[in-house]
Design a protein around this motif. Sequence first.
Motif, PDB file in Angstrom:
ATOM      1  N   SER A 112       0.812  -1.208   0.000  1.00 22.60           N
ATOM      2  CA  SER A 112       0.000   0.000   0.000  1.00 22.60           C
ATOM      3  C   SER A 112       0.848   1.261   0.000  1.00 22.60           C
ATOM      4  O   SER A 112       2.061   1.207   0.091  1.00 22.60           O
ATOM      5  CB  SER A 112      -0.879   0.003   1.250  1.00 22.60           C
ATOM      6  OG  SER A 112      -0.063  -0.168   2.370  1.00 22.60           O
ATOM      7  N   GLY A 113       0.179   2.403  -0.105  1.00 22.06           N
ATOM      8  CA  GLY A 113       0.861   3.674   0.108  1.00 22.06           C
ATOM      9  C   GLY A 113       1.124   4.477  -1.137  1.00 22.06           C
ATOM     10  O   GLY A 113       1.488   5.640  -1.044  1.00 22.06           O
ATOM     11  N   LYS A 131      -1.749   0.412  -6.340  1.00 16.71           N
ATOM     12  CA  LYS A 131      -2.950   0.973  -5.706  1.00 16.71           C
ATOM     13  C   LYS A 131      -2.630   1.373  -4.269  1.00 16.71           C
ATOM     14  O   LYS A 131      -2.067   0.569  -3.528  1.00 16.71           O
ATOM     15  CB  LYS A 131      -4.063  -0.076  -5.693  1.00 16.71           C
ATOM     16  CG  LYS A 131      -4.599  -0.400  -7.070  1.00 16.71           C
ATOM     17  CD  LYS A 131      -5.724   0.542  -7.430  1.00 16.71           C
ATOM     18  CE  LYS A 131      -6.018   0.472  -8.910  1.00 16.71           C
ATOM     19  NZ  LYS A 131      -6.530   1.715  -9.462  1.00 16.71           N
ATOM     20  N   ALA A 132      -3.025   2.569  -3.906  1.00 19.27           N
ATOM     21  CA  ALA A 132      -2.682   3.051  -2.570  1.00 19.27           C
ATOM     22  C   ALA A 132      -3.312   2.201  -1.468  1.00 19.27           C
ATOM     23  O   ALA A 132      -2.774   2.102  -0.375  1.00 19.27           O
ATOM     24  CB  ALA A 132      -3.093   4.504  -2.407  1.00 19.27           C
ATOM     25  N   CYS A 133      -4.479   1.593  -1.764  1.00 11.01           N
ATOM     26  CA  CYS A 133      -5.122   0.793  -0.711  1.00 11.01           C
ATOM     27  C   CYS A 133      -4.374  -0.514  -0.484  1.00 11.01           C
ATOM     28  O   CYS A 133      -4.544  -1.168   0.535  1.00 11.01           O
ATOM     29  CB  CYS A 133      -6.567   0.512  -1.066  1.00 11.01           C
ATOM     30  SG  CYS A 133      -6.761  -0.365  -2.621  1.00 11.01           S
ATOM     31  N   GLY A 134      -3.545  -0.914  -1.446  1.00  7.12           N
ATOM     32  CA  GLY A 134      -2.867  -2.201  -1.313  1.00  7.12           C
ATOM     33  C   GLY A 134      -3.790  -3.336  -1.713  1.00  7.12           C
ATOM     34  O   GLY A 134      -5.000  -3.249  -1.523  1.00  7.12           O
ATOM     35  N   ARG A 175      -1.844  10.562   5.717  1.00  8.36           N
ATOM     36  CA  ARG A 175      -2.363   9.658   6.741  1.00  8.36           C
ATOM     37  C   ARG A 175      -3.854   9.525   6.530  1.00  8.36           C
ATOM     38  O   ARG A 175      -4.441  10.258   5.747  1.00  8.36           O
ATOM     39  CB  ARG A 175      -2.079  10.225   8.142  1.00  8.36           C
ATOM     40  CG  ARG A 175      -0.619  10.404   8.423  1.00  8.36           C
ATOM     41  CD  ARG A 175       0.084   9.070   8.571  1.00  8.36           C
ATOM     42  NE  ARG A 175       1.530   9.240   8.700  1.00  8.36           N
ATOM     43  CZ  ARG A 175       2.375   8.236   8.938  1.00  8.36           C
ATOM     44  NH1 ARG A 175       1.924   7.014   9.059  1.00  8.36           N
ATOM     45  NH2 ARG A 175       3.665   8.459   9.032  1.00  8.36           N
ATOM     46  N   SER A 176      -4.464   8.603   7.282  1.00  7.81           N
ATOM     47  CA  SER A 176      -5.910   8.425   7.202  1.00  7.81           C
ATOM     48  C   SER A 176      -6.602   9.788   7.335  1.00  7.81           C
ATOM     49  O   SER A 176      -6.223  10.605   8.179  1.00  7.81           O
ATOM     50  CB  SER A 176      -6.362   7.510   8.330  1.00  7.81           C
ATOM     51  OG  SER A 176      -7.705   7.718   8.621  1.00  7.81           O
ATOM     52  N   THR A 177      -7.613  10.046   6.494  1.00  2.53           N
ATOM     53  CA  THR A 177      -8.248  11.363   6.504  1.00  2.53           C
ATOM     54  C   THR A 177      -8.855  11.685   7.864  1.00  2.53           C
ATOM     55  O   THR A 177      -9.027  12.854   8.195  1.00  2.53           O
ATOM     56  CB  THR A 177      -9.357  11.473   5.453  1.00  2.53           C
ATOM     57  OG1 THR A 177     -10.083  10.251   5.458  1.00  2.53           O
ATOM     58  CG2 THR A 177      -8.798  11.767   4.084  1.00  2.53           C
TER      59      THR A 177
END
Lengths: 251, 480
Positions: free
Chosen positions: B29-30, B44-47, B218-220
């Motif tokens: 992720s990332g 994909k950022a979600c992994g 970071r997480s919103t």
Amino acid sequence: MYIYTCADDFESMMTCIYDVWADKRGSQNVRLELEPIGQQEMFSTYIQIQKDEEKAGKVTASIQKKISPEAYRQVFLAAMSDAKDRLDVIYRFLLLGFACGREVTKRLADGPVMRLFELSRRTGNDMHYYREFTRFVRIEPGIYVAHIEPSCNVAVLTAAHFADRMPSEYWMIVDDKRSLAVVHPKDEDYYVTPLSIKELQNLQTIEKQRDIYTDLWKEFFETIAIKERENPRCQRTHMPLHYRKHVTEFM
Amino acid sequence: MELIKGLSFQEKLHILADAAKYDVACTSSGVDRRGKEGYLGNSKACGICHSFAADGRCISLLKVLMTNHCVYDCKYCLNRVSNDTVRTAFTPQELCELTIEFYKRNYIEGLFLSSGIQKNPTYTMEKMCEALELLRTVYRFNGYIHVKAVPGAPDELITRAGYLADRMSINMELPTAESMKKLAPNKSFSTILKPMRKVTNTIASHRLAQGKSAYLERSTSNQYLSGSIFSEEQRRIAGSSRTEEAQSNLLTISQREHQKLLNRPFASAGQSTQMIIGATPETDYHLIKTTQSLYQQFDLKRVFFSAYVPLNEDRDLPSLDTKPPLLREHRLYQADWLLRYYGFQADELLSEDKPNFNEQLDPKCDWALRHLERFPIEVNTAPYEDILRIPGVGPKSAARIIQSRRFGSLDFDHLKKMGVVLKRAHYFITCSGRMMYHTPIEEKYITRQLTSVEYRENWELQHQQGYRQMSLFSDFGIQA
């Protein structure tokens, strides 16, 4: 009660919604159902709607413009789900949507909005699972074929992901359950094509093919697990059994 | 210690995957990266997890060692020099072909490359860079790569690796200098923290050059939480000031070199590390404090915990029949999530007086029970940060609650459909002034109720090896 029915594809559904809207019979006097229809109700009038690209186009355009792209995304995902009531839910969601605009997707306390949200989430989750668990088999001279049997209709949605990922490969994803295939030629756009029974059977034999990399993958899969931590229940939670049917390492 | 030549490729893969499996970080992720024509792969950022092994851990990357040859003698490690095992190594070509073919079949998201120390850190890192460069340039691989930086390798090589990979990690393994001295005599804190600091600064300077903030996304949820460890104020208190620091102590590369590496950004998915749990006497409080400061001081994307699995016999190590502390590891991960997504601070969860997590209850329930004066919370009016603190409510359902309650009041059925876990939450909330059942807000009562909810899960985590269904055929020798 007037019951509108239409075929099970996105354009027919949108046409159906257009016609229900145009007929102005009042939302409490109509219901929308997908074919095939089982037992018919005695005191209802059944109206069958045929697909019309122009009408469908008008509906999809106005959802995006008058409500929001997000609403359109949810409607599309919900239409691809496997719930029986999905067309009626979409209709009732849109009634609210055209009345109150882009905020409609946030109104989860309203029945149809919540239901639509649930359906789109279900398809979205399924789509993500198939990004993870779709497995390709290589056939010479370098075509990659995958078989899936998703409960929601996610073959095309999944293909969009793979088109970005492997733009310069020949590959296809076959939906065994709906007998259709998404075909992606090298460096071109992908397209959807229905399969005859014979074609499907031919394609299904491919899945059994093995090569050095399938063996290597199984070796890796077995090796990477830590014996002291074995936990089949946790494995099952993350990878439910019905997703494993076409997955190389479980075959 | 011999590099055996006559091994088949499958045996080689077996050895080098087996030696890498104790490394826990297997996320992809990332970073969001589109695919390119002529290249293979995107990110994909979600992994994306691709499979789950028999131990329930996700398989996202092809996790292997470049070689299991090692000159170090870390006591806990399978590959230490004093162990008599078969040693082998991948050639860069072998590794590339394996990655590409696995990737095309959608088995993996990319490559996780680590290595034993062959000859010396420099030689090892050179080999790894060679493989990665081949994979990126000749094999035109555009998927995810996670690479271990070898402590002690020269800056040029760490720089090269960083430009080739998406994520870099340097394993701390042990959270204190004493433990490290005892168990990993060839490593030291400074050989780990120095490169870690440089990688952090280089990532930050790249982000600034791209017009992003110096800190990783970071997480919103953190945007709305004033007490979050990632908020500006908390970072200042922790003494981190990335913007100025990023100007110095950097890993640099010449323009020509960078072009050769396809002008890629430097470790755009950030940096991570891992710590071993249960081999040394540190408390949970110590571990979670260290974790928090790693997030704040080094802006690490993730800190991983790895329950110690005894592999070697040594007087400084727990005995070989020690079970891996899986429940403890689970609790630490839960707490790690509370830090990164829920706006908790390490000091709220544990303290010097209560240095370890409650085995019976997850850290969030445990916190809530110690703060019953804050409950019940009225779902229809409470602010976001309070809602996020209700056990059974996560960032997604909290956001849904906030968005939807503006248009009409919510009841328990709505909450359930939004994804709230009512079997935990219902002790702590009211909807329009009513609780779901008639329950007293009383610590003992709720503790009893919640522990019975969790009892089975916990028991299974602790007794994974201890029980199984008896079978007539294998246990009693009956022939079918």
